[in-house]
Write an enzyme that holds these catalytic residues in place. Sequence first.
Site, PDB file in Angstrom:
ATOM      1  N   ASN A 162      26.302 112.445 151.725  1.00 25.23           N
ATOM      2  CA  ASN A 162      25.229 113.436 151.578  1.00 25.23           C
ATOM      3  C   ASN A 162      23.923 112.859 152.073  1.00 25.23           C
ATOM      4  O   ASN A 162      23.494 111.785 151.624  1.00 25.23           O
ATOM      5  CB  ASN A 162      25.067 113.837 150.109  1.00 25.23           C
ATOM      6  CG  ASN A 162      24.167 115.051 149.936  1.00 25.23           C
ATOM      7  OD1 ASN A 162      24.490 116.136 150.432  1.00 25.23           O
ATOM      8  ND2 ASN A 162      23.039 114.875 149.278  1.00 25.23           N
ATOM      9  N   GLU A 163      23.317 113.529 153.018  1.00 24.34           N
ATOM     10  CA  GLU A 163      21.960 113.187 153.482  1.00 24.34           C
ATOM     11  C   GLU A 163      21.726 111.678 153.612  1.00 24.34           C
ATOM     12  O   GLU A 163      20.934 111.100 152.858  1.00 24.34           O
ATOM     13  CB  GLU A 163      20.920 113.804 152.561  1.00 24.34           C
ATOM     14  CG  GLU A 163      20.889 115.320 152.637  1.00 24.34           C
ATOM     15  CD  GLU A 163      19.713 115.921 151.877  1.00 24.34           C
ATOM     16  OE1 GLU A 163      19.158 115.256 150.989  1.00 24.34           O
ATOM     17  OE2 GLU A 163      19.364 117.079 152.180  1.00 24.34           O
ATOM     18  N   CYS A 168      18.746  99.982 154.890  1.00 27.03           N
ATOM     19  CA  CYS A 168      19.022  98.900 153.944  1.00 27.03           C
ATOM     20  C   CYS A 168      18.567  97.572 154.557  1.00 27.03           C
ATOM     21  O   CYS A 168      18.815  97.316 155.741  1.00 27.03           O
ATOM     22  CB  CYS A 168      20.519  98.864 153.650  1.00 27.03           C
ATOM     23  SG  CYS A 168      20.983  97.485 152.581  1.00 27.03           S
ATOM     24  N   CYS A 170      19.315  94.437 153.193  1.00 28.57           N
ATOM     25  CA  CYS A 170      19.994  93.328 152.525  1.00 28.57           C
ATOM     26  C   CYS A 170      20.386  92.256 153.541  1.00 28.57           C
ATOM     27  O   CYS A 170      20.284  92.455 154.761  1.00 28.57           O
ATOM     28  CB  CYS A 170      21.227  93.845 151.779  1.00 28.57           C
ATOM     29  SG  CYS A 170      22.599  94.266 152.859  1.00 28.57           S
ATOM     30  N   CYS A 173      22.918  93.389 156.134  1.00 28.79           N
ATOM     31  CA  CYS A 173      22.346  94.232 157.199  1.00 28.79           C
ATOM     32  C   CYS A 173      21.504  93.379 158.158  1.00 28.79           C
ATOM     33  O   CYS A 173      21.513  93.605 159.375  1.00 28.79           O
ATOM     34  CB  CYS A 173      21.505  95.354 156.603  1.00 28.79           C
ATOM     35  SG  CYS A 173      22.534  96.654 155.865  1.00 28.79           S
ATOM     36  N   GLU A 319      22.556 123.555 153.109  1.00 28.00           N
ATOM     37  CA  GLU A 319      21.806 123.708 151.862  1.00 28.00           C
ATOM     38  C   GLU A 319      20.513 124.448 152.147  1.00 28.00           C
ATOM     39  O   GLU A 319      19.829 124.150 153.129  1.00 28.00           O
ATOM     40  CB  GLU A 319      21.384 122.345 151.298  1.00 28.00           C
ATOM     41  CG  GLU A 319      22.454 121.505 150.688  1.00 28.00           C
ATOM     42  CD  GLU A 319      21.861 120.218 150.114  1.00 28.00           C
ATOM     43  OE1 GLU A 319      20.664 120.180 149.785  1.00 28.00           O
ATOM     44  OE2 GLU A 319      22.604 119.237 150.014  1.00 28.00           O
ATOM     45  N   GLU A 367      17.643 117.994 138.453  1.00 34.54           N
ATOM     46  CA  GLU A 367      17.451 119.234 139.203  1.00 34.54           C
ATOM     47  C   GLU A 367      17.764 120.477 138.381  1.00 34.54           C
ATOM     48  O   GLU A 367      18.113 121.519 138.926  1.00 34.54           O
ATOM     49  CB  GLU A 367      18.264 119.164 140.502  1.00 34.54           C
ATOM     50  CG  GLU A 367      17.653 118.116 141.416  1.00 34.54           C
ATOM     51  CD  GLU A 367      18.356 117.910 142.737  1.00 34.54           C
ATOM     52  OE1 GLU A 367      19.588 118.098 142.791  1.00 34.54           O
ATOM     53  OE2 GLU A 367      17.676 117.538 143.702  1.00 34.54           O
ATOM     54  N   LYS A 368      17.591 120.371 137.069  1.00 38.08           N
ATOM     55  CA  LYS A 368      17.929 121.522 136.227  1.00 38.08           C
ATOM     56  C   LYS A 368      16.982 122.707 136.475  1.00 38.08           C
ATOM     57  O   LYS A 368      17.324 123.835 136.172  1.00 38.08           O
ATOM     58  CB  LYS A 368      17.937 121.127 134.747  1.00 38.08           C
ATOM     59  CG  LYS A 368      16.591 120.718 134.199  1.00 38.08           C
ATOM     60  CD  LYS A 368      16.712 120.220 132.771  1.00 38.08           C
ATOM     61  CE  LYS A 368      15.331 119.820 132.240  1.00 38.08           C
ATOM     62  NZ  LYS A 368      15.413 119.078 130.995  1.00 38.08           N
TER      63      LYS A 368
HETATM   64  C1  GAL Z   1      18.947 117.894 148.955  1.00 37.38           C
HETATM   65  C2  GAL Z   1      20.175 117.221 148.346  1.00 37.38           C
HETATM   66  C3  GAL Z   1      20.765 118.064 147.232  1.00 37.38           C
HETATM   67  C4  GAL Z   1      19.690 118.504 146.288  1.00 37.38           C
HETATM   68  C5  GAL Z   1      18.631 119.250 147.064  1.00 37.38           C
HETATM   69  C6  GAL Z   1      17.517 119.781 146.220  1.00 37.38           C
HETATM   70  O1  GAL Z   1      18.161 117.006 149.668  1.00 37.38           O
HETATM   71  O2  GAL Z   1      21.152 117.019 149.335  1.00 37.38           O
HETATM   72  O3  GAL Z   1      21.764 117.320 146.565  1.00 37.38           O
HETATM   73  O4  GAL Z   1      19.138 117.391 145.675  1.00 37.38           O
HETATM   74  O5  GAL Z   1      18.073 118.389 148.012  1.00 37.38           O
HETATM   75  O6  GAL Z   1      16.582 120.497 146.978  1.00 37.38           O
END
Ligand code: GAL
Length: 694
Positions: A162-163, A168, A170, A173, A319, A367-368
């Site tokens: 994800n994204e 890094c 370390c 790297c 997203e 993120e609720k």
């Molecule tokens: C993105 C991320 C998601 C969520 C979203 C919230 O950057 O991939 O998992 O966090 O932001 O806007």
Amino acid sequence: MHISLTNPDHHPQAPIQLPRRILHGGDYSPEQWNPDVWRRDMELLREAGCNTLTVGIFAWAALEPEEGRYDFSVLDSILDLLHGNGFHAILATPTAAPPLWMGKAYPEIRMVDVDSIRFSPGDRVHTCPTSPVYREKTAAIDRELARRYARHPAVVMWHIGNEFCFHCYCDLCRAAFRTWLRNRYGSLDNLNRAWWTAFWGQTFSSWDQVEPPGHKRMISMEGLFTDWHRFMTDQTADFIRMEIATVKAFNPDLPATTNLMSFHRQFDYRVFARELDVVSYDAYPAYHDRPNNVETAVEQAFVYDMMRSLKHRPWILMETSPSSANWMQIMKLKRPGVHRLTGLQAVAHGSDAVLYFQWRASRGGREKLHGAVVNHDSDPNSRVFREVAELGADLDALREVAGALQHAEVGLIYEWDSRWMMEETCGPRRDGLLSYNNTLIAHYRPFWERGMPVDIIGVDDDVSAYKVVVAPLLHLLREGVAEKLAAFVESGGVLVTTYWSGRVDASGLCFDTGYPGPLRALLGIRSEELDVLYKDEQRSVVCTAGSRFGDGTQFTARLFCDLIHAEGANVEAEYGDDFYAGRPALTRHCYGEGEAWYIGFDGGSDFLDRFYGDLADACGLRRVLEASLPVGVTACERKAPGRDIIFLMNTTREPASVTISEAGLVDLQTGEAVSGTVALSPYDVKILARPAGT
Ligand code: GAL
């Protein structure tokens, strides 16, 4: 039913299989909920006109609660449930968030930041792309997932991690960076020369003295900075490649993606795109009417066109928020109607999906409060839910668009190399007003305003089929690029470039053959100096007799005035004041069958609009709709089988009207003929169809 995505245009690629529909749905974490909620979600999905959930993204702790002990019960159930309901799943590898036990047991998997501090366990997107341990653990979970689900009938695509978004620093790297440099430069002598290390006496006498760029070290070398970004891009792409190869071993036909992030500075997305079957992208634009939505709409359009052009095929909006995003300074809501506009805008620019973060709002965690289609009360009678369902109906009616391409006559060059080099170079201005992104968007906007499609390409793309190539701020020139552009112009193409182009080679060394370096002969000019103006200063630019824009036409130069000499180019406009009055400001060089333009000054939107409007007429560039579009209204086209689908979009909060001067269009939803004046309400989108080839 599936469609096969290929590009018959000038960018041939292997076909991939995706469902013949626009995917609509979002990220879902079934491990947060119980089976009653899952079943309720199936009903809600249908009610919202959705068809796809992305599952598994941060599920590693649930999938492997202890080292080597797997539990796939939740995924088994949810994938079967989705399939049983006729829905699709995008299956994510969970590798963006390793379980806490793993972070504790194997510290080397955790990234080290630029200040040499190792991340603690308990975050996401914080893993090292080099760590052999992390690669081994990743391959192990990916193998288990693929063995089980690579041929599951619900699964239509892999979502890798994800994204990817950090570098890094370390020791692993650092060592890999030195190896990468050895391969690139061959010897320390070559490296010392390429980075000009004699300056400030920074000469390397052994490889282990080479360190990544940091806040407090090696600030004299922008070549190092750029190479570090190239290396981190390669290293992360290699990690992605490893994950894709692992899952594809179980079903080579299941396409794979990873979600990209806008103008991300850390990585060159063209390198990532080579690893992917489909590009996907996460968009969180602030369509908040401040001061209006047009700037946001143009910027979004640019990024969407970039995503489409990364592989020259449809992409996936992976997203977006159906309402607000809780990480923004102000969690402003999308006004009614904006959701439909923004979803359709993505489809208009080539997305075959509108997917949300998130489907169901989590009850706890960071993120609720983030926007979700289904809120904590699960009530479908919410404004957000209804607007999602409305868009769902539109997307369902747009099935024929899935897989459909766009055809652009303009290619606009965006190069991460040039951006890195320019942003790290000390000068020519340090007040933030030399913005690569903003400048490129400004050059894109005149086409957007006219409804003329643009591909956002790299210097390695095939440019031969474009009529016009626009390359603002092409600061860094890799070997062969000038020759390629010269061949394009020679055979009839039109090239436009600007001040600050052709200054340095691939490692940042200034050309010593006169600016703009290898572009000098093609442009027929020599740039001697660049005057940089204070924000409140301006200079006049006056068109010459015989200029395309009419003798005496005036423009205003701000921020940059390149002091050039014509060496064969036709001078179209000159500076009107200061010590360089009478010197060329805008030139056109006839070269072979084509012409190469050099814009020596920053003329802002007034100039660019006039310039590109004129160029579009001269080159006969096609508008996707025969209409003159008011400010903030644009049109995009996708070429579906048998007919063109045109999206006419009002991005403003005011009503607008458009007079269409072509016949034969029908409104996709009503089936009625559309001609003459069309009224658009605020944020409205009309979807029109025209028989192909008319
Ligand atoms: C993105 C991320 C998601 C969520 C979203 C919230 O950057 O991939 O998992 O966090 O932001 O806007």
